[in-house]
Design a protein around this motif. Structure first.
Motif, PDB file in Angstrom:
ATOM      1  N   ASN A 112      -7.205  -9.820  -1.576  1.00 13.13           N
ATOM      2  CA  ASN A 112      -6.466  -8.697  -0.999  1.00 13.13           C
ATOM      3  C   ASN A 112      -5.514  -8.191  -2.084  1.00 13.13           C
ATOM      4  OD1 ASN A 112      -4.717  -6.965   0.300  1.00 13.13           O
ATOM      5  ND2 ASN A 112      -4.553  -8.223   2.145  1.00 13.13           N
TER       6      ASN A 112
ATOM      7  N   ASP B  33       6.778 -12.173   1.835  1.00 14.64           N
ATOM      8  CA  ASP B  33       5.724 -11.802   2.773  1.00 14.64           C
ATOM      9  C   ASP B  33       5.893 -12.485   4.143  1.00 14.64           C
ATOM     10  OD1 ASP B  33       3.410 -10.502   3.595  1.00 14.64           O
ATOM     11  OD2 ASP B  33       2.123 -12.126   2.914  1.00 14.64           O
ATOM     12  N   GLN B  34       5.993 -13.807   4.153  1.00  9.92           N
ATOM     13  CA  GLN B  34       6.174 -14.518   5.421  1.00  9.92           C
ATOM     14  C   GLN B  34       7.560 -15.146   5.472  1.00  9.92           C
ATOM     15  OE1 GLN B  34       3.985 -13.807   7.474  1.00  9.92           O
ATOM     16  NE2 GLN B  34       2.307 -13.245   6.132  1.00  9.92           N
TER      17      GLN B  34
ATOM     18  N   SER C 199       4.696 -11.831   9.700  1.00 11.92           N
ATOM     19  CA  SER C 199       4.531 -10.418   9.326  1.00 11.92           C
ATOM     20  C   SER C 199       3.679  -9.681  10.357  1.00 11.92           C
ATOM     21  CB  SER C 199       3.908 -10.306   7.935  1.00 11.92           C
ATOM     22  OG  SER C 199       2.602 -10.830   7.936  1.00 11.92           O
TER      23      SER C 199
ATOM     24  N   ASN D  65      -3.451  -4.172   8.304  1.00 12.21           N
ATOM     25  CA  ASN D  65      -3.309  -3.955   6.855  1.00 12.21           C
ATOM     26  C   ASN D  65      -4.430  -3.041   6.340  1.00 12.21           C
ATOM     27  OD1 ASN D  65      -5.509  -5.685   6.586  1.00 12.21           O
ATOM     28  ND2 ASN D  65      -4.300  -7.408   5.839  1.00 12.21           N
TER      29      ASN D  65
ATOM     30  N   ASP E 220       0.346  -1.379   4.204  1.00  6.87           N
ATOM     31  CA  ASP E 220       0.488  -2.029   2.877  1.00  6.87           C
ATOM     32  C   ASP E 220       0.636  -0.999   1.757  1.00  6.87           C
ATOM     33  OD1 ASP E 220       0.318  -4.585   3.842  1.00  6.87           O
ATOM     34  OD2 ASP E 220      -1.686  -5.002   3.032  1.00  6.87           O
TER      35      ASP E 220
ATOM     36  N   GLN F   3       4.325  -0.800   1.315  1.00  5.35           N
ATOM     37  CA  GLN F   3       5.201  -1.932   0.970  1.00  5.35           C
ATOM     38  C   GLN F   3       5.374  -1.897  -0.550  1.00  5.35           C
ATOM     39  OE1 GLN F   3       5.035  -5.785   2.684  1.00  5.35           O
ATOM     40  NE2 GLN F   3       3.117  -5.400   3.737  1.00  5.35           N
TER      41      GLN F   3
HETATM   42  O1  RIB Z   1      -2.433  -7.319   3.519  1.00  6.45           O
HETATM   43  C1  RIB Z   1      -1.376  -8.165   3.354  1.00  6.45           C
HETATM   44  C2  RIB Z   1      -0.377  -7.898   4.387  1.00  6.45           C
HETATM   45  O2  RIB Z   1      -0.942  -8.187   5.636  1.00  6.45           O
HETATM   46  C3  RIB Z   1       0.795  -8.714   4.206  1.00  6.45           C
HETATM   47  O3  RIB Z   1       1.933  -8.007   4.553  1.00  6.45           O
HETATM   48  C4  RIB Z   1       0.525  -9.885   5.079  1.00  6.45           C
HETATM   49  O4  RIB Z   1       1.632 -10.204   5.789  1.00  6.45           O
HETATM   50  C5  RIB Z   1      -0.706  -9.520   5.896  1.00  6.45           C
HETATM   51  O5  RIB Z   1      -0.711  -9.831   7.220  1.00  6.45           O
END
Ligand code: RIB
Length: 354
Positions: A75, A149-150, A194, A253, A281, A298
């Motif tokens: 990702n 992120d988390q 998240s 996302n 994202d 983000q």
């Molecule tokens: O694609 C990554 C995003 O989605 C991040 O923010 C992560 O938290 C996920 O759930």
């Protein structure tokens, strides 16, 4: 393999002690005459001397390595975060050791232990595990940790947070503002802070507008480089085969949104004429698909830079700031969201045709 030159070899050639060579090569402030210094540096250069950092690390019990653990580099959200981390690390003469947890909590724990054993100076982590016992153990043993992120809410962990709730709210408000009433939210399992926060933002906006929410949640996450894309496809199929058909789909996302767009096309529906799609994202690939994806941005690169700066501050000050920073979302308007149209395909999509 050719044996590499050691400090003792250089000392022999220069006819000085190994301690003097070591002082010159480590740039210590210990006084060594300029002539001798340049003689030693010249010999080292001529013989392509490579310092034995591992030996130094063992001796000083420190390394110039920062560990980073993320769920998966497939990702590109995470690739961008890592590039930001690396920029700051490089500028401060650190190197980055990267591990992917592959959405597997046991593997995440293994990597945390491995990094601690390799004496990384600190760790930046996007943790997918709900059990933080192991991490806490190593923090108690002196590991410096920055979470991104988390959310972690652990007293000794510094956090680079993002307002996911606001992002979810903002995205849904944007769709409502365009005139959509049937807005579905498709998501990977709601087992991470998240995702839960984006979901809550969606629910709040829907309820405020008096609209009925519809959430499609994917099944247990297994590792596959295309999991999110496939999940987006599968959930879209499920949605479009159901009785309540959306005029807009909001994905947790961008990777999931790519699956949504792909599956809508496979079903003969056009984005955004028949169904609008909203991502989350703001990864670069979003502008390379057709139509370019409207999404919530983000600041991933910045997130990585800030996380690394924070970690280096922790290492330098020797303190563990019980603090963090909250980054804010921005709506990135491209072409995948439009007002709901009233053509036959759109009516079918919105579930008004029987
Ligand atoms: O694609 C990554 C995003 O989605 C991040 O923010 C992560 O938290 C996920 O759930």
């Amino acid at each position: 393999m050719k044996k590499s030159l050691t400090i003792h070899d250089i000392a022999k050639i220069a006819d000085v002690s190994s301690a003097t060579v070591s002082r010159v090569l480590s740039n210590s402030s210990y006084p060594v005459s300029p002539e001798l210094r340049s003689k030693i540096l010249r010999i080292a250069k001529e013989h392509n001397y490579v310092p034995n950092l591992l030996g130094k690390q063992l001796k000083t019990k420190t390394s110039m390595t920062i560990g980073v653990i993320i769920p998966t580099i497939t990702n590109s959200f995470y690739s961008s975060v890592i590039l930001g981390v690396e920029e700051i690390a490089r500028k401060n003469n650190y190197q980055v050791l990267l591990c992917n947890s592959f959405q597997n909590p046991e593997l995440e724990d293994k990597y945390i232990q491995g990094m601690f054993e390799k004496q990384v100076r600190g760790l930046i982590i996007s943790s997918i595990s709900s059990d933080k016992k192991q991490l806490k153990h190593f923090i108690d043993m002196g590991l410096n940790v920055v979470a991104l992120d988390q959310k972690m809410d652990m007293p000794d962990v510094c956090e680079v947070d993002f307002d996911y709730n606001k992002g979810g709210y903002m995205a849904t408000r944007h769709l409502i503002g365009k005139g959509h009433k049937h807005i579905a939210y498709v998501t990977a399992p709601l087992d991470r802070p998240s995702r839960l926060s984006i979901h809550n933002g969606y629910l709040t906006a829907m309820r405020e507008a008096g609209l009925e929410p519809l959430v499609e949640e994917g099944g247990r996450e297994s590792y596959s480089g295309t999991y999110e894309f496939e999940n987006g496809k599968m959930l879209t199929r499920r949605l479009m085969n159901g009785g309540w058909r959306p005029s807009a789909i909001f994905a947790c996302n961008d990777m999931t949104a790519f699956g949504v767009v792909g599956e809508l096309a496979a079903l003969g529906l056009k984005v955004p004429q028949d169904v609008s799609v909203m991502g989350f994202d703001g990864i670069d690939f979003g502008q390379m698909i057709t139509p370019p994806l409207t999404t919530v941005l983000q600041p991933t690169y910045e997130m990585g830079r800030i996380a690394c700066d924070m970690l280096l501050d922790m290492l330098l000050d020797g303190k563990k700031p019980n603090s963090g920073i909250m980054l804010l979302p921005e709506l990135l308007e491209r072409d995948s969201v439009a007002e709901p149209s009233v053509g036959p395909a759109a009516e079918t999509a919105a579930g008004t045709m029987h």
